[in-house]
Design a protein around this motif. Sequence first.
Motif, PDB file in Angstrom:
ATOM      1  N   PRO A   1      78.008  78.962 -46.576  1.00 11.60           N
ATOM      2  CA  PRO A   1      77.856  77.516 -46.811  1.00 11.60           C
ATOM      3  C   PRO A   1      78.353  77.065 -48.178  1.00 11.60           C
ATOM      4  O   PRO A   1      78.194  77.776 -49.167  1.00 11.60           O
ATOM      5  N   CYS A   2      78.947  75.875 -48.220  1.00 16.58           N
ATOM      6  CA  CYS A   2      79.306  75.267 -49.494  1.00 16.58           C
ATOM      7  C   CYS A   2      78.035  74.648 -50.092  1.00 16.58           C
ATOM      8  O   CYS A   2      77.023  74.532 -49.394  1.00 16.58           O
ATOM      9  N   PRO A   3      78.078  74.240 -51.351  1.00 16.61           N
ATOM     10  CA  PRO A   3      76.847  73.732 -51.991  1.00 16.61           C
ATOM     11  C   PRO A   3      76.275  72.481 -51.320  1.00 16.61           C
ATOM     12  O   PRO A   3      75.117  72.150 -51.533  1.00 16.61           O
ATOM     13  N   MET A   4      77.085  71.765 -50.529  1.00 15.96           N
ATOM     14  CA  MET A   4      76.564  70.570 -49.871  1.00 15.96           C
ATOM     15  C   MET A   4      76.187  70.831 -48.417  1.00 15.96           C
ATOM     16  O   MET A   4      75.683  69.940 -47.730  1.00 15.96           O
TER      17      MET A   4
ATOM     18  N   ASP B   1      73.935  72.261 -46.351  1.00  9.99           N
ATOM     19  CA  ASP B   1      72.670  71.958 -45.658  1.00  9.99           C
ATOM     20  C   ASP B   1      72.412  70.459 -45.556  1.00  9.99           C
ATOM     21  O   ASP B   1      72.111  69.940 -44.479  1.00  9.99           O
ATOM     22  N   GLN B   2      72.566  69.768 -46.677  1.00  7.52           N
ATOM     23  CA  GLN B   2      72.351  68.324 -46.692  1.00  7.52           C
ATOM     24  C   GLN B   2      73.342  67.600 -45.787  1.00  7.52           C
ATOM     25  O   GLN B   2      72.981  66.704 -45.031  1.00  7.52           O
ATOM     26  N   TYR B   3      74.598  68.014 -45.879  1.00  9.64           N
ATOM     27  CA  TYR B   3      75.639  67.354 -45.099  1.00  9.64           C
ATOM     28  C   TYR B   3      75.439  67.578 -43.606  1.00  9.64           C
ATOM     29  O   TYR B   3      75.641  66.682 -42.795  1.00  9.64           O
TER      30      TYR B   3
ATOM     31  N   ALA C   1      71.174  59.419 -43.722  1.00 10.40           N
ATOM     32  CA  ALA C   1      71.137  60.854 -44.025  1.00 10.40           C
ATOM     33  C   ALA C   1      72.330  61.224 -44.896  1.00 10.40           C
ATOM     34  O   ALA C   1      72.220  62.014 -45.831  1.00 10.40           O
TER      35      ALA C   1
ATOM     36  N   LEU D   1      83.371  78.876 -53.530  1.00  7.85           N
ATOM     37  CA  LEU D   1      82.662  77.614 -53.337  1.00  7.85           C
ATOM     38  C   LEU D   1      81.882  77.622 -52.025  1.00  7.85           C
ATOM     39  O   LEU D   1      80.776  77.085 -51.938  1.00  7.85           O
ATOM     40  N   ALA D   2      82.457  78.248 -51.023  1.00  9.84           N
ATOM     41  CA  ALA D   2      81.770  78.325 -49.737  1.00  9.84           C
ATOM     42  C   ALA D   2      80.979  79.626 -49.660  1.00  9.84           C
ATOM     43  O   ALA D   2      81.179  80.457 -48.785  1.00  9.84           O
TER      44      ALA D   2
ATOM     45  N   GLU E   1      75.102  76.279 -57.784  1.00  7.31           N
ATOM     46  CA  GLU E   1      75.163  77.139 -56.607  1.00  7.31           C
ATOM     47  C   GLU E   1      76.470  77.915 -56.498  1.00  7.31           C
ATOM     48  O   GLU E   1      76.644  78.726 -55.596  1.00  7.31           O
TER      49      GLU E   1
ATOM     50  N   GLY F   1      81.784  68.933 -45.323  1.00 11.05           N
ATOM     51  CA  GLY F   1      81.793  67.688 -46.082  1.00 11.05           C
ATOM     52  C   GLY F   1      82.775  67.713 -47.243  1.00 11.05           C
ATOM     53  O   GLY F   1      83.280  66.674 -47.653  1.00 11.05           O
TER      54      GLY F   1
ATOM     55  N   ILE G   1      72.720  67.868 -42.004  1.00 12.56           N
ATOM     56  CA  ILE G   1      71.685  66.961 -41.497  1.00 12.56           C
ATOM     57  C   ILE G   1      72.309  65.636 -41.051  1.00 12.56           C
ATOM     58  O   ILE G   1      72.035  65.141 -39.956  1.00 12.56           O
ATOM     59  N   ALA G   2      73.199  65.103 -41.895  1.00 11.97           N
ATOM     60  CA  ALA G   2      73.850  63.828 -41.571  1.00 11.97           C
ATOM     61  C   ALA G   2      74.783  63.966 -40.366  1.00 11.97           C
ATOM     62  O   ALA G   2      74.772  63.141 -39.460  1.00 11.97           O
ATOM     63  N   ARG G   3      75.547  65.035 -40.377  1.00 12.12           N
ATOM     64  CA  ARG G   3      76.506  65.304 -39.296  1.00 12.12           C
ATOM     65  C   ARG G   3      75.781  65.430 -37.965  1.00 12.12           C
ATOM     66  O   ARG G   3      76.212  64.875 -36.950  1.00 12.12           O
TER      67      ARG G   3
ATOM     68  N   MET H   1      84.872  60.540 -41.990  1.00 11.10           N
ATOM     69  CA  MET H   1      83.555  60.495 -42.653  1.00 11.10           C
ATOM     70  C   MET H   1      83.736  60.163 -44.125  1.00 11.10           C
ATOM     71  O   MET H   1      83.191  59.217 -44.641  1.00 11.10           O
TER      72      MET H   1
END
Lengths: 152, 152
Positions: free
Chosen positions: A104-107, A109-111, B117, B144-145, B133, A93, A113-115, B1
């Motif tokens: 993982p980047c800080p977004m 897990d949330q991202y 989402a 960052l990742a 994070e 994202g 879900i949308a993907r 996106m």
Amino acid sequence: MISKACQYGIRATIFIVSRHHDGVKLNISEIAREVDAPEAFMAKILQVLSKHRIITSLKGPYGGFFIEDFQLEQPVIKIVNAIDGMSVFEECGLGLKQCSASHPCPMHDQYKIARDALQNAFLHTSLRKLAQEVNEGDSFIKNLALKKSESC
Amino acid sequence: MISKACQYGIRATIFIVSRHHDGVKLNISEIAREVDAPEAFMAKILQVLSKHRIITSLKGPYGGFFIEDFQLEQPVIKIVNAIDGMSVFEECGLGLKQCSASHPCPMHDQYKIARDALQNAFLHTSLRKLAQEVNEGDSFIKNLALKKSESC
DNA sequence: TTAATAAAGGATAAAAATGTCCTTTATTAA
DNA sequence: TTAATAAAGGACATTTTTATCCTTTATTAA
């Protein structure tokens, strides 16, 4: 989210499937008109879909575009893949190449879900299922945004 | 996106927040380098974020970009809105203007799940939370990742 | 007040996506 | 075999997004 070319491609395919009976063939100008896309651009897109065997085309008089029985159960994601590729469903994202489940980047897990929800939307919908929901009527495009049950 | 400009904007903001202590100010070239974005393009984006009061900027020597305490709890969606607008979260998956909850296209329900989402991902994540994070280290972009807990 | 510094902002360029035009190829019926 | 029809495909144009360059404005310290 998804390119205009791809949206035209999906709309065109739904239109073709919704007219799938007894050897009916549709030509570019008719398809473009009904799905509200520029004709020459629509032609390019149909070409791609045809090459990917998502729809079938025949040249010459009495030719045109149509869909064969064995093609009806394909998921819409095949169209997305043919035109845009699968990167929307895979990329980070924040646009980080290093990002992954293990890094993982800080977004992330949330991202994800949308993907994944987007991927599932296209993966679990077959062309046949989509076209089933379309109403009969003069204007295909107007009836496209109108569930069969809610027809006026 | 989500546009590249917007990704640069989010990365830059996370970077700025992660350096938020005692009057530290960051200049464009430093930010651009750390988040791996072209400098002049980064400048335009920071300008937009500053105008939307998502971050704060000061001209002149000892000037630069930074974030104020009251700005830390903003959700990331404010960045998306400032740069890309809210249309990703609102538009029809097939590009139909007529499509809505009361006049749904055949993909509407499935697509809405993904769209929502995505919106939730950006809505329920604050700048502070994102930056929390991030690991310390030489290269911001590389760290960052990499979740804090999984630091090498 | 001046020189230096850093963002703001205008103008332009390059790349990608979208859209158009025209020629070629395949197929059909007469 | 020829004329007509429709997709395939190449070349080009326009628009949008991404990226760059240069001048202006604001601020600071000397």
